[in-house]
Design a protein around this motif. Structure first.
Motif, PDB file in Angstrom:
ATOM      1  N   CYS A 114       0.959  -1.223  -0.140  1.00  0.00           N
ATOM      2  CA  CYS A 114      -0.011  -0.087  -0.636  1.00  0.00           C
ATOM      3  C   CYS A 114       0.964   0.742   0.058  1.00  0.00           C
ATOM      4  N   THR A 115       0.752   2.323  -1.045  1.00  0.00           N
ATOM      5  CA  THR A 115       1.441   3.765  -1.138  1.00  0.00           C
ATOM      6  C   THR A 115       0.526   4.501  -0.075  1.00  0.00           C
ATOM      7  N   SER A 116       1.916   5.276   0.059  1.00  0.00           N
ATOM      8  CA  SER A 116       1.629   6.368   0.647  1.00  0.00           C
ATOM      9  C   SER A 116       0.539   7.354   0.311  1.00  0.00           C
ATOM     10  N   CYS A 117      -0.112   6.939  -0.829  1.00  0.00           N
ATOM     11  CA  CYS A 117      -0.807   7.499  -1.272  1.00  0.00           C
ATOM     12  C   CYS A 117      -2.326   7.200  -1.962  1.00  0.00           C
ATOM     13  N   ASN A 118      -2.585   6.111  -1.057  1.00  0.00           N
ATOM     14  CA  ASN A 118      -3.438   4.517  -0.710  1.00  0.00           C
ATOM     15  C   ASN A 118      -3.567   3.555  -1.969  1.00  0.00           C
ATOM     16  N   ARG A 119      -1.959   3.469  -2.892  1.00  0.00           N
ATOM     17  CA  ARG A 119      -2.755   2.505  -4.159  1.00  0.00           C
ATOM     18  C   ARG A 119      -2.280   1.358  -3.497  1.00  0.00           C
ATOM     19  N   LEU A 120      -2.498   0.349  -3.946  1.00  0.00           N
ATOM     20  CA  LEU A 120      -3.050  -0.781  -3.854  1.00  0.00           C
ATOM     21  C   LEU A 120      -1.791  -1.355  -4.516  1.00  0.00           C
ATOM     22  N   SER A 121      -1.112  -2.818  -4.575  1.00  0.00           N
ATOM     23  CA  SER A 121      -0.160  -2.898  -5.009  1.00  0.00           C
ATOM     24  C   SER A 121      -0.841  -4.951  -4.853  1.00  0.00           C
ATOM     25  N   PHE A 122      -1.056  -5.735  -5.165  1.00  0.00           N
ATOM     26  CA  PHE A 122      -1.012  -7.425  -5.000  1.00  0.00           C
ATOM     27  C   PHE A 122      -0.316  -8.269  -6.375  1.00  0.00           C
ATOM     28  N   SER A 123       0.376  -8.565  -5.964  1.00  0.00           N
ATOM     29  CA  SER A 123       1.499  -9.755  -6.859  1.00  0.00           C
ATOM     30  C   SER A 123      -0.231 -11.045  -7.400  1.00  0.00           C
ATOM     31  N   CYS A 124       0.365 -11.115  -9.175  1.00  0.00           N
ATOM     32  CA  CYS A 124      -0.403 -12.535  -9.190  1.00  0.00           C
ATOM     33  C   CYS A 124      -0.493 -13.875  -8.500  1.00  0.00           C
ATOM     34  N   ARG A 125       0.982 -14.042  -7.912  1.00  0.00           N
ATOM     35  CA  ARG A 125       1.465 -15.475  -7.596  1.00  0.00           C
ATOM     36  C   ARG A 125       0.444 -15.416  -6.298  1.00  0.00           C
ATOM     37  N   LEU A 126      -0.615 -14.357  -5.800  1.00  0.00           N
ATOM     38  CA  LEU A 126      -1.419 -14.942  -4.730  1.00  0.00           C
ATOM     39  C   LEU A 126      -2.376 -15.955  -5.036  1.00  0.00           C
ATOM     40  N   MET A 127      -2.518 -15.610  -5.962  1.00  0.00           N
ATOM     41  CA  MET A 127      -3.348 -16.874  -6.617  1.00  0.00           C
ATOM     42  C   MET A 127      -3.147 -18.213  -7.173  1.00  0.00           C
ATOM     43  N   ARG A 128      -2.019 -18.864  -6.614  1.00  0.00           N
ATOM     44  CA  ARG A 128      -1.601 -20.246  -5.970  1.00  0.00           C
ATOM     45  C   ARG A 128      -1.799 -20.146  -4.345  1.00  0.00           C
ATOM     46  N   TYR A 129      -2.299 -19.105  -3.426  1.00  0.00           N
ATOM     47  CA  TYR A 129      -3.058 -19.884  -2.272  1.00  0.00           C
ATOM     48  C   TYR A 129      -4.519 -19.302  -1.760  1.00  0.00           C
ATOM     49  N   PRO A 130      -4.977 -20.429  -1.092  1.00  0.00           N
ATOM     50  CA  PRO A 130      -6.570 -20.839  -0.943  1.00  0.00           C
ATOM     51  C   PRO A 130      -6.564 -18.620  -0.880  1.00  0.00           C
ATOM     52  N   LEU A 131      -8.595 -18.591  -0.368  1.00  0.00           N
ATOM     53  CA  LEU A 131      -8.900 -18.041  -1.042  1.00  0.00           C
ATOM     54  C   LEU A 131      -8.977 -17.277   0.774  1.00  0.00           C
ATOM     55  N   GLU A 132      -8.324 -17.529   2.188  1.00  0.00           N
ATOM     56  CA  GLU A 132      -8.447 -17.643   3.357  1.00  0.00           C
ATOM     57  C   GLU A 132      -7.232 -16.533   3.532  1.00  0.00           C
TER      58      GLU A 132
END
Length: 175
Positions: A114-132
Motif C-alpha cells: 500500500c503506497t502513501s497515496c493508498n494505491r494497493l498492489s498485489f502480486s498475481c502469485r497470490l492466486m496460488r494460495y487459498p481464498l483465506e
C-alpha cells in the motif's frame, strides 16, 4: 578441507557487508567498493552455517513450489485481475476505506503493498494460495490505508475484520 561455497559479489557505495540469496540458489555478498577479497572470503566462511541453512530452506521451497512458467504467470495475472477487485471492494466497504487504485505485479516476495497515496498492489502469485490467504492479504493492505505501520492499532483493525488472521498469516508464511 571445507568445501568452498560459490557466491557472487556485488560492490557498491555501502559501509557494511551483507549476505542474501538471489533467484534460485545463488548466494550474493554485498560489499563496499574497496573491500579486499580476503575479508570477503573470511566473511563468507564465518557465515557458512547460515548460508547452508538458507540454501537448504530454498531447495525445499523450490521443490515444493517450482518457479512458474511465463504461461502460468500470465494465467495468474488474468485470474488476479478478475478476482482481487471484488475482494478489495467487499472488504473496503466493511472497513470503511477507499483505495486510490489497484495495481498487479509478478513480484515473488512482496505479494501486497500500500503506497502513501493508498494505491494497493498485489502480486498475481497470490492466486496460488487459498481464498483465506488472499483475503488476509487484501485486509492487511486495506488496513494500511488507515494505519501506515504494523502497530497495535493496525493489528486491531485487521483482527476486527478477520479474527483468525494469525492462522491465515501462518498459512501464507508456511507456503
Amino acid at each position: 578441507m571445507m568445501e568452498q561455497i560459490p557466491y557472487r559479489v556485488i560492490r557498491s557505495k555501502r559501509k557494511t557487508m551483507s549476505l542474501g540469496l538471489g533467484d534460485g540458489l545463488e548466494v550474493i555478498v554485498r560489499v563496499p567498493n574497496r573491500m579486499q577479497t580476503a575479508y570477503i572470503e573470511a566473511f563468507v566462511a564465518k557465515h557458512r552455517d547460515w548460508i547452508q541453512d538458507k540454501l537448504e530452506q530454498r531447495r525445499v521451497y523450490l521443490e515444493r513450489y517450482p518457479a512458474p512458467t511465463q504461461a502460468q504467470l500470465a494465467m495468474w495475472m488474468e485470474e488476479a485481475k478478475a478476482t482481487i477487485p471484488d475482494r478489495v471492494a467487499h472488504f473496503a466497504q466493511i472497513m470503511g476505506v477507499v483505495p486510490s487504485g489497484l495495481r498487479y505485479t509478478k513480484n515473488r516476495t512482496r505479494i501486497g503493498s500500500c503506497t502513501s497515496c493508498n494505491r494497493l498492489s498485489f502480486s498475481c502469485r497470490l492466486m496460488r494460495y487459498p481464498l483465506e490467504v488472499l483475503d488476509y492479504v487484501v485486509v492487511h493492505e486495506l488496513a494500511h490505508i488507515t494505519h501506515k505501520n504494523h502497530g497495535p492499532d493496525f493489528w486491531a483493525t485487521v483482527a476486527a475484520v478477520l479474527p483468525d488472521y494469525r492462522a491465515r498469516r501462518k498459512m501464507l508464511r508456511e507456503s
